[in-house]
Structures are given as C-alpha cells and as structure tokens.
Design a protein around this motif. Structure first.
Motif, PDB file in Angstrom:
ATOM      1  N   PRO A   1       0.983  -1.310   0.109  1.00 25.44           N
ATOM      2  CA  PRO A   1      -0.042  -0.082  -0.024  1.00 25.44           C
ATOM      3  C   PRO A   1       0.952   1.373  -0.033  1.00 25.44           C
ATOM      4  CG  PRO A   1       0.049  -0.955   2.078  1.00 25.44           C
ATOM      5  CD  PRO A   1       0.784  -1.959   1.310  1.00 25.44           C
ATOM      6  N   GLU A   2       0.277   2.466  -0.399  1.00 29.39           N
ATOM      7  CA  GLU A   2       0.823   3.596  -0.123  1.00 29.39           C
ATOM      8  C   GLU A   2       1.193   3.711   1.012  1.00 29.39           C
ATOM      9  OE1 GLU A   2      -1.696   6.909  -1.738  1.00 29.39           O
ATOM     10  OE2 GLU A   2      -0.054   8.198  -1.331  1.00 29.39           O
ATOM     11  N   LYS A   3       2.313   4.709   1.440  1.00 32.26           N
ATOM     12  CA  LYS A   3       2.751   4.680   2.840  1.00 32.26           C
ATOM     13  C   LYS A   3       2.326   3.593   3.858  1.00 32.26           C
ATOM     14  CE  LYS A   3       1.736   9.602   2.095  1.00 32.26           C
ATOM     15  NZ  LYS A   3       0.587  10.653   2.217  1.00 32.26           N
ATOM     16  N   PRO A   4       2.989   2.501   3.512  1.00 35.67           N
ATOM     17  CA  PRO A   4       2.762   1.273   4.395  1.00 35.67           C
ATOM     18  C   PRO A   4       3.138   1.522   5.832  1.00 35.67           C
ATOM     19  CG  PRO A   4       4.513   0.922   3.326  1.00 35.67           C
ATOM     20  CD  PRO A   4       3.949   2.116   2.529  1.00 35.67           C
ATOM     21  N   TYR A   5       2.400   1.181   6.922  1.00 36.95           N
ATOM     22  CA  TYR A   5       2.616   1.091   8.011  1.00 36.95           C
ATOM     23  C   TYR A   5       2.717  -0.441   8.638  1.00 36.95           C
ATOM     24  CZ  TYR A   5       2.202   1.879  13.272  1.00 36.95           C
ATOM     25  OH  TYR A   5       2.545   1.779  14.733  1.00 36.95           O
ATOM     26  N   TYR A   6       3.797  -0.440   9.634  1.00 32.05           N
ATOM     27  CA  TYR A   6       3.885  -2.010  10.027  1.00 32.05           C
ATOM     28  C   TYR A   6       3.760  -1.880  11.625  1.00 32.05           C
ATOM     29  CZ  TYR A   6       5.149  -2.901   5.203  1.00 32.05           C
ATOM     30  OH  TYR A   6       4.981  -2.751   3.860  1.00 32.05           O
ATOM     31  N   TYR A   7       3.881  -2.833  12.089  1.00 33.04           N
ATOM     32  CA  TYR A   7       3.701  -2.881  13.756  1.00 33.04           C
ATOM     33  C   TYR A   7       5.180  -2.667  14.140  1.00 33.04           C
ATOM     34  CZ  TYR A   7      -0.582  -5.581  12.979  1.00 33.04           C
ATOM     35  OH  TYR A   7      -1.924  -5.830  12.729  1.00 33.04           O
ATOM     36  N   GLU A   8       5.166  -1.229  14.660  1.00 31.51           N
ATOM     37  CA  GLU A   8       6.413  -0.655  14.704  1.00 31.51           C
ATOM     38  C   GLU A   8       7.368  -1.189  15.772  1.00 31.51           C
ATOM     39  OE1 GLU A   8       6.056   3.665  15.441  1.00 31.51           O
ATOM     40  OE2 GLU A   8       6.043   3.873  13.165  1.00 31.51           O
ATOM     41  N   TYR A   9       7.065  -2.077  16.802  1.00 32.66           N
ATOM     42  CA  TYR A   9       7.826  -2.808  17.697  1.00 32.66           C
ATOM     43  C   TYR A   9       8.494  -3.907  17.103  1.00 32.66           C
ATOM     44  CZ  TYR A   9       4.681  -6.623  18.146  1.00 32.66           C
ATOM     45  OH  TYR A   9       3.790  -7.774  17.869  1.00 32.66           O
ATOM     46  N   MET A  10       8.108  -4.207  15.941  1.00 31.75           N
ATOM     47  CA  MET A  10       8.562  -5.540  15.174  1.00 31.75           C
ATOM     48  C   MET A  10      10.120  -4.971  14.470  1.00 31.75           C
ATOM     49  SD  MET A  10       5.778  -7.624  13.498  1.00 31.75           S
ATOM     50  CE  MET A  10       4.687  -8.572  14.420  1.00 31.75           C
ATOM     51  N   THR A  11      10.788  -6.145  14.350  1.00 30.47           N
ATOM     52  CA  THR A  11      12.170  -5.756  13.703  1.00 30.47           C
ATOM     53  C   THR A  11      11.723  -6.106  12.198  1.00 30.47           C
ATOM     54  OG1 THR A  11      12.782  -8.152  13.849  1.00 30.47           O
ATOM     55  CG2 THR A  11      13.561  -6.300  15.795  1.00 30.47           C
ATOM     56  N   GLY A  12      12.605  -6.129  11.297  1.00 30.26           N
ATOM     57  CA  GLY A  12      12.663  -6.129   9.720  1.00 30.26           C
ATOM     58  C   GLY A  12      12.312  -7.719   9.639  1.00 30.26           C
ATOM     59  N   MET A  13      13.065  -8.383  10.522  1.00 31.36           N
ATOM     60  CA  MET A  13      13.026 -10.045  10.397  1.00 31.36           C
ATOM     61  C   MET A  13      11.473 -10.551  10.919  1.00 31.36           C
ATOM     62  SD  MET A  13      14.372 -12.838   9.552  1.00 31.36           S
ATOM     63  CE  MET A  13      15.817 -13.228   9.303  1.00 31.36           C
ATOM     64  N   GLU A  14      11.228  -9.687  12.139  1.00 30.92           N
ATOM     65  CA  GLU A  14      10.055 -10.370  12.468  1.00 30.92           C
ATOM     66  C   GLU A  14       8.662 -10.063  11.872  1.00 30.92           C
ATOM     67  OE1 GLU A  14      11.153  -9.796  17.456  1.00 30.92           O
ATOM     68  OE2 GLU A  14      10.187  -8.124  16.421  1.00 30.92           O
TER      69      GLU A  14
END
Lengths: 314, 262
Positions: free
Chosen positions: A85-98
């Motif tokens: 999606p445009e400007k995606p948001y991910y669960y910020e506490y997670m690391t890239g690997m998570e």
C-alpha cells in the motif's frame, strides 16, 4: 497472453449527504500477465479504490473484476498475489526479520533462509534486527517490498511504490520492479512518478474522476509527436518551399533542421530534399512525453465533465 | 488456525507495548501494592477491607484495560493501513477478527495475571500465608477474567462499525448497566405485581445487555458468612453464559465486518 486483471464496467459508488458519487465509473481494464502496467491519475482519481476492489478489500457497487482468472477477493488468489500500500505502516515494535516472520506465517511460511535472502535482496540484511520504528522511509518501503515477495507472487499491486523517497531509494525500488518483470511477474503500479512509469511500464491507463481516459501500450500512446529531419548541403532557397506545411525549420550553413508536425508530410519533404541533392543526416521521430500526455488527458476529461455538467444545468 | 494465532500473537505484542495500557496497568499494580497500608483508614475488619479493595482494584483496572484495548482495535488497523497488507494475504475477515479477539484475551490474561500476582503478594504480606484464604480470593480474578473477556467481545463488536470514542461510551455504558442494573431488571421480571410494560423492558434489557453482575462473586469472598449454593455448578453455568454471549457477539461482529468497507 492471459489476462492478469480484467474488469468490466467496474463501478464504486459512495453515498454522500447531497447525493451519490461514482468514485470509479464503469471501469474496463485489461492487464496482461507478465507486463508492468502503470495506473495513472491525479489525486482522488479512483486509483486506490480500484486497487482495493481488485484485492477484495472493498466491494464494487456493480460490474465485474477478475484477478488471475478468479473473482476479485478470492482467498486462493491471495496466495499468489501481493500488495504494497501507499505509505505502508507496520507494527513498529517488530524488527525487519519479525515483520517477514509475521507476514510469512499468514501464508504458512516459516523459512528463515527465505526471510534472510529477501532481506538481502532489498538491501536490509544488515538492519534485520532493528525495529521498524528506527527504519527510514526508504527502508520501510523496502521491507514492504520484501513482505510482498514472501509468497513469490505472480501479480504485485504497488501503490505509489516510490512516493516520497530520496533519489537513491527511488532508483533502488525502480530497479527491483524491473527485476520483477525479468522474473515473469505481473506488476500493477499506481504512481504519480511519470518518469518512472515511462521508463518501466509496458502499458498504462490514465484514470481521472473515476473514468478511464486512455489505455494502451505506452509506445502507441506516446507516438504521434513531431518528427525531426536533419539534412546537409541544402540549397538556400529550399526552406521557402515548405511554407505550406506544418513545419518548423532552421537553416544555417546549408544545414537544415526541420520539425515536422504531421507524419504524412515526412515522405514528401524527404523526396523534395533528395530532388534538391541534399544529404539527409537523420530522421528521428520525437515521442510525446508521458507528462504531456497525462496533462492533456486529465485536462480533456475535466473540460468534458465541465461542459457536460453546464449542459445538464441548462 | 495459523493465521488466527499469528494475528493474536501480534495483537498481544502490540498491547503489552501500548503506553496507555501500561500506565493503566501500572496504576492498578501500584494501588494493589499499597492497598494493605490503606486498610487502617477503615473502621471495618482489616481482612474484609483488604479483600474488598484488592478485588475492586483488579476489577476496575481490568475493565478499563479491556475497553481501551478493544475500542481502538479495528479503527487503528484501518487508519494505519496495516489491515490492507493483512487482508491482501490469504486471511479471511473472520480469521482477522478472531485473531484480534484472542489477542485481546491473551493481553487481558497477561495483565490480569500480573495484577493477581501482586495481589497474592500483598495479601500474603498483610495476612501471612493462608492457603485457603488465597484460594478463595483467587476465585474472583478468574471470574473477573471471564467478565473481561465478555467486555472485550462487546468492545470488539462495536469497533467493527463505530468510532473509538462512541465505542468507549457504549462498551463502558453496557458494562455499568450490566453490572449494576441487571439484578434490578431480574427482580422486576420476578415480581408478579410489576406492570406489563416494565416487564417487557426488563425482558429486552435482560436479553440484550449481558449480565456482568453474575461474575461479581466477591461478596462471599469478602464476607465468608455469605455462602454460594452449588458453587462449582454456579461457576460453570456463568462461564457457559459468558462463552455463549461472547460467541454471539463474535458472530455478529464477523457478519458486520464481513461487509464493512475498510
């Protein structure tokens, strides 16, 4: 070539307090498998709404939409497509690997080697242990692309994949998209970055106010620009013979540079140059720029709408 | 099933990092920890006051956590667009909603377990080791947990179609109504002299509003002279009542969320 995406009269209507608005209006789209398809339009044109309908996230008011041969939203199709999606948001506490582990688990994928190779592919292997909150915008976009590749999709939906990125991140994402085509994937890109679209897309559709204004192969849509002819040893009186044609010319030291508007005039000009014993150096068709085509299309649609509305009002 | 578990685990991971929830939890834990010192302010028996305060703090803190945790659950996912990447994967909407619910239940379990742990320590310090007393005391947090699972189901149900602020008042209002007025409505139904209209209203409220008061079992724990007849059967019955209500709320939530534009 099979259709990756096919819509027929796809319409999305929203009810407002003072009536209804067709955010997407009788949209007919056809995207072939294996191509990079650019979906262009100004803000509010209906691009994201169309993508959401194709993904089954929202439902069309009427019309049909098929993705890889199945009804849009089919859960089995979701196993072979992906979406950034445009400007995606991910669960910020997670690391890239998570992040990759989480999205992988939604496909039933638990393959650390695959996660690592995806992180390497998007140049995030060194930052795999950092939380997403510490990622720059470009890094977030790249982890977004990595998650979108987890299931090795046949079709990718990318909504403004290069929006707001710095030039280096921009080029990296663009190169990744080009690699997708080499791998035989279909890519559906919604973007404002016209120079990118012009460089990487095979076909485009321009949507404005929910209506497809133009659709086709980029080469064909951009054809019809001026043709530049350069000739040497041209007699001094030759330019005067061209006054009846739609031609812009410059003459200097027996060199003539012509910009011919109409394609059908080119042969006649070349014949005349040969008869005048001139030496033809080059004949170069100058393509239109996508930016010009885009502006012209959007302007035309807006003008048509205004005319129709004022006509209806009268 | 894998998808539901993944979403639940992620919801738990987020919940235990949400500052607002941690602050509420911290306030609850601090109050539980200092409760034994406050017993002296009351004229009643220290044990009665302590039990009453400890259980009251756990219940109130858990209720606030359950409401705050669930009212933002779906709206936040939509606002931050995380829902789009999840629903574009092979995840059905019902799986997403169940994952969110079980994540909320897990979060409540973790937070209530922490408060209960502190409660046990506070009780032990104040009363000395009393296995039977502790065992009796712990029945209440277990029932409160079922109560909070029910409250979380209400919060999640409303979060599928109303804004967090409206949801906060709706869920909180239903909790208060179900906790305080359910007995009144039940008395009204049982009263042969009550007017027909009042009975009708009482019937409707009894069906729509879950009876949270069933889970307020602290009275016999605080006052040991009060005895619950068929205690175990009663607990099983109210647990089954809670599970049935939760099931109905989740099904209704799924039906609404399934057609919702996100």
């Amino acid at each position: 070539m099979a259709a990756a995406i096919e819509t027929k009269s796809l319409t999305k209507t929203y009810k407002l307090r003072n009536g209804k608005v067709n955010v997407v209006d009788k949209l007919d789209l056809y995207v072939e498998e294996g191509e990079i398809f650019g979906f262009l339009g100004p803000n509010g044109a209906g691009k994201t709404t169309t993508i959401k309908m194709l993904l089954g996230i929202i439902y069309p008011t009427s019309g049909e939409a098929k993705v890889l041969g199945k009804e849009a939203g089919d859960i089995n199709t979701h196993r072979i497509i992906s979406y950034l999606p445009e400007k995606p948001y991910y669960y910020e506490y997670m690391t890239g690997m998570e992040i990759l582990k989480f999205y992988g688990s939604l496909f039933g994928i638990n393959d650390p080697a695959k996660f690592q190779s995806l992180l390497e592919r998007v140049n995030l292997a060194g930052d795999a242990g950092k939380p997403i909150s510490a990622y720059s915008k470009g890094m977030q976009q790249r982890i977004g692309l990595a998650q979108s590749l987890l299931n090795d999709p046949r079709l990718l939906f990318l909504d403004e994949p290069t929006g707001g990125l710095d030039p280096i991140a921009h080029i990296e994402i663009r190169d990744l998209i080009l690699q997708f085509r080499e791998e035989g994937k279909t890519v559906f890109i919604s973007s404002h970055a016209l120079s990118d679209v012009e460089r990487i897309c095979d076909r485009v559709a321009i949507i404005n106010k929910g209506v497809i204004a133009r659709q086709g192969k980029l080469d064909e849509l951009l054809r019809g620009g001026r043709i530049e002819v350069i000739a040497d040893q041209v007699p001094a009186d030759f330019p005067a013979k061209l006054k009846d044609l739609k031609v812009t010319s410059s003459y200097n030291n027996a060199r003539l540079i012509l910009d011919i508007d109409e394609e059908e005039d080119v042969n006649g000009v070349l014949d005349s140059l040969r008869s005048a014993k001139a030496h033809i150096v080059s004949v170069i068709p100058r393509r239109k720029k996508l930016e010009d085509l885009f502006l012209e299309t959007v302007k035309n649609v807006s003008e048509k709408r205004t005319t129709t509305m004022s006509g209806a009002a009268q | 099933m894998k998808q539901i578990w993944s979403i639940a685990a992620t919801t738990l991971g987020e919940a235990i990092r949400r500052r607002v929830l941690l602050v509420i939890l911290l306030v609850g834990v601090v109050f539980i920890a200092i409760a034994p010192g406050l017993g002296v302010l009351s004229a009643r028996s220290e044990t009665t006051v302590l039990r009453s305060m400890l259980l009251g703090i756990i219940q109130m803190t858990s209720a606030v956590i359950a409401v705050v945790l669930t009212v933002y659950m779906i709206p936040n996912e939509i606002e931050r667009r995380t829902i789009y990447t999840i629903l574009s994967k092979p995840v059905q909407r019902w799986q997403f909603l169940l994952g969110k619910y079980f994540g909320a239940v897990l979060s409540l379990a973790v937070m209530m377990a922490l408060m209960t742990g502190v409660l046990c320590i506070a009780y032990w310090i104040q009363q000395g080791y009393n296995a039977q007393g502790l065992q009796d005391l712990l029945k209440a947090p277990v029932m409160f947990f079922v109560q909070m699972c029910l409250l979380a189901a209400i919060g999640l149900f409303f979060s599928t179609f109303v804004s967090p602020l409206v949801n906060f008042f709706l869920s909180g209002g239903l909790y208060l109504l179900g906790s305080t007025f359910s007995l009144l409505f039940q008395d009204m139904l049982a009263n042969p002299n009550a007017p027909g209209v009042a009975k009708m209203i009482a019937t409707v409220v009894n069906v729509i509003v879950p009876n949270f008061a069933y889970y307020n079992i602290q009275n016999p724990i605080i006052n040991p002279q009060v005895v619950i007849q068929d205690e175990f059967q009663n607990y099983v019955k109210i647990m089954a009542y809670g599970v049935a209500y939760i099931g109905a709320l989740l099904v209704a939530g799924i039906l609404i969320f399934d057609r919702r534009e996100v």
